[in-house]
Motif scaffolding. Sequence first.
Motif, PDB file in Angstrom:
ATOM      1  N   UNK A  23    -116.978  58.184  18.787  1.00  0.00           N
ATOM      2  CA  UNK A  23    -117.225  59.216  19.396  1.00  0.00           C
ATOM      3  C   UNK A  23    -116.251  60.378  18.260  1.00  0.00           C
ATOM      4  N   UNK A  24    -116.710  61.914  17.975  1.00  0.00           N
ATOM      5  CA  UNK A  24    -117.088  62.378  19.304  1.00  0.00           C
ATOM      6  C   UNK A  24    -118.483  62.194  19.079  1.00  0.00           C
ATOM      7  N   UNK A  25    -119.265  62.457  20.044  1.00  0.00           N
ATOM      8  CA  UNK A  25    -120.797  62.615  20.147  1.00  0.00           C
ATOM      9  C   UNK A  25    -120.752  64.003  20.360  1.00  0.00           C
ATOM     10  N   UNK A  38    -134.084  69.606  11.411  1.00  0.00           N
ATOM     11  CA  UNK A  38    -133.258  70.042  12.253  1.00  0.00           C
ATOM     12  C   UNK A  38    -132.464  70.025  11.678  1.00  0.00           C
ATOM     13  N   UNK A  39    -131.850  68.831  11.502  1.00  0.00           N
ATOM     14  CA  UNK A  39    -130.341  68.181  11.709  1.00  0.00           C
ATOM     15  C   UNK A  39    -129.576  69.137  10.449  1.00  0.00           C
ATOM     16  N   UNK A  68    -125.724  64.408  13.458  1.00  0.00           N
ATOM     17  CA  UNK A  68    -124.846  65.564  12.688  1.00  0.00           C
ATOM     18  C   UNK A  68    -123.718  65.344  12.788  1.00  0.00           C
ATOM     19  N   UNK A  69    -123.716  66.251  11.139  1.00  0.00           N
ATOM     20  CA  UNK A  69    -122.307  65.882  10.478  1.00  0.00           C
ATOM     21  C   UNK A  69    -121.923  64.279  10.534  1.00  0.00           C
ATOM     22  N   UNK A  70    -122.657  63.122  10.821  1.00  0.00           N
ATOM     23  CA  UNK A  70    -122.836  62.087  10.590  1.00  0.00           C
ATOM     24  C   UNK A  70    -122.505  61.271  11.605  1.00  0.00           C
ATOM     25  N   UNK A  71    -122.261  62.053  12.782  1.00  0.00           N
ATOM     26  CA  UNK A  71    -121.594  61.787  14.130  1.00  0.00           C
ATOM     27  C   UNK A  71    -122.645  61.626  14.726  1.00  0.00           C
ATOM     28  N   UNK A  72    -122.657  60.430  15.876  1.00  0.00           N
ATOM     29  CA  UNK A  72    -123.773  59.711  16.842  1.00  0.00           C
ATOM     30  C   UNK A  72    -124.237  61.321  17.865  1.00  0.00           C
TER      31      UNK A  72
END
Length: 551
Positions: free
Chosen positions: A235-237, A330-331, A353-357
């Motif tokens: 997290x954060x997701x 898109x990401x 996105x921004x390396x987040x799940x």
Amino acid sequence: MTDKIKNNKRKSYPKGRQVDPPSLDMVKKLLGERSRDRQHLIENLHVLQDQLGYLSRNILTALAADMKLSPSEIYEVATFYYHFEVADYSAGKIPEYTIRICNSIACDLAGADELIEKVKYNLGDMVRIITVPCVGNCDNAPIAVYGKRQIKQASAKKIGAALEKDQSSPHLPDYQTMEKYQADDSGYEFLKSCLEGNKERSEIIGEINQAGLRGMGGAGFPTARKWQFLENTGKPRVLVVNADEGEPGTFKDRYCFETTPHKILEGMLIATWAIEAEDIYIYLRDEYPHIHELLTIEIEKLKQAGISSFADIHLRRGAGAYVCGEESALLESIEGKRGLPRNRPPFPAQQGLFQRPTLINNVETLYWVREILANGAEWFRAEGWPRFYSVSGRVKNPNVVRAPSSITAKQLIEDHCGGMLKGHSFKAYLPGGASGGIMPAALADEPLDFGSLDAHGCFVGSAALVVLSDQDDIKRVTLNLLRFFEDESCGQCTPCRLGCEKMIGLIETGEWNEELINDLSLVMRDASICGLGQAAPNPVNSALRFFGGEL
Ligand SMILES: Cc1cc2nc3c(=O)[nH]c(=O)nc-3n(C[C@H](O)[C@H](O)[C@H](O)COP(=O)(O)O)c2cc1C
Ligand code: SF4
């Protein structure tokens, strides 16, 4: 150092393009308090383009200084997206009126070329005409865009009249507002029961699984399974809503937003809760400014009412690049970069996105999430796994049709679109926009479910049915589709970048060389990084398969 060099009094110049102080003042003034973080580059370019009408090199250099990025980073992003006009107009030479005319398949069938000629003849030098790819209004083709308004069934006369009016704000459709949704449709009650602890996350995912919901963005991936990929990730997701809707012939997401936007927003918030995400990014194509406006209004209401307080909603504008509908491109775009699809692995659920799940879902998928949870998985199955078909082309009444997924092209045309246009007889159809291949009318009784057209080398994708008649030339249609892919290829990989260009060369000639075409198709399919290059040969392959005699 020798004395000769030491004494050299040659004048030295600073390296690179220098910041022009008035341009920097202008950038600072127009961006005001907006974030200068890299991820906001595209939003900031939009602000400048909207206000100035184009982006001069001085403005781009000033923006680079203001955002503390290199000029090349700014330049490569600004020139990647069609909606940014990078130009250096001398005083008095800025075009007064720019008309964008769509020349994708539905508008081409409806006479985009003739429209361009008529506008040139009637309005002459007064207007600048730019052709653009599908603007998502194929049921009203041909379409011209002036400012923030789309001129439906455009004619030279209608365009002339539009020039006299202020087109800087879009028309809002008569949609179901938050208040109406709550009063008439028990809006947000289901979300409330989730947030109050009356539902388990596993229960919700189980219901979606039971319903057999599949992604409506094109790939048809089982939705519940995709959500489960997020379990046990860090997290954060993030949840990303794919509202890029760029596939030529597709306009069903626009329809869902224009009618019942809160069903999508509630589906989105339930998905966010189910995967325990904190941030939501809605990536909306820039061709839908009226939806941007209505979402801005309605999302603010959700915030004020405290309905969405467990997550932050970010609304982002695309900038006119079809490839940005591909989820990894898109990401990149949301991160403020060029829309170059990423290599996988890692998959978005691991590092998005921004390396987040990250979970990415299409607009219509989220619409059905809410419908399934409100009515039950059994209801969805009994309705025949319904979805929205965008039907355009040579039918009497092009429109969005809600129908079971096993409906056929013939039923869509005859039972839902008033039959063929007068004077046209049914010849062929594109089952899935530009990407899904071309099916002959003889196969119009095939059900359109996911996978059922595989045997014919075609697919239903985003369910964009474009109907062709005896007056349409298959070679011309194929060329139109291939030119679209050539224009929209991000250029990152050779099989797609050069493959599209070479394929056009092969099909522009009098007689098609089947062996060479098949060879090139194989390379494009097998070696392209993303679905754009992989699907680009589809129209050519189906043309050969079903319409060889005509070619
Ligand atoms: C070239 C290309 C363009 C795409 N365009 C869109 C699009 O405009 N909207 C969309 O939802 N999915 C689009 N997709 C599919 C997405 O990559 C992705 O599968 C989808 O957003 C996932 O959501 P879903 O599972 O709810 O369908 C595109 C794929 C490719 C290869
Ligand atoms: S297949 Fe085409 S659009 Fe996709 S990454 Fe390669 S060049 Fe870009």
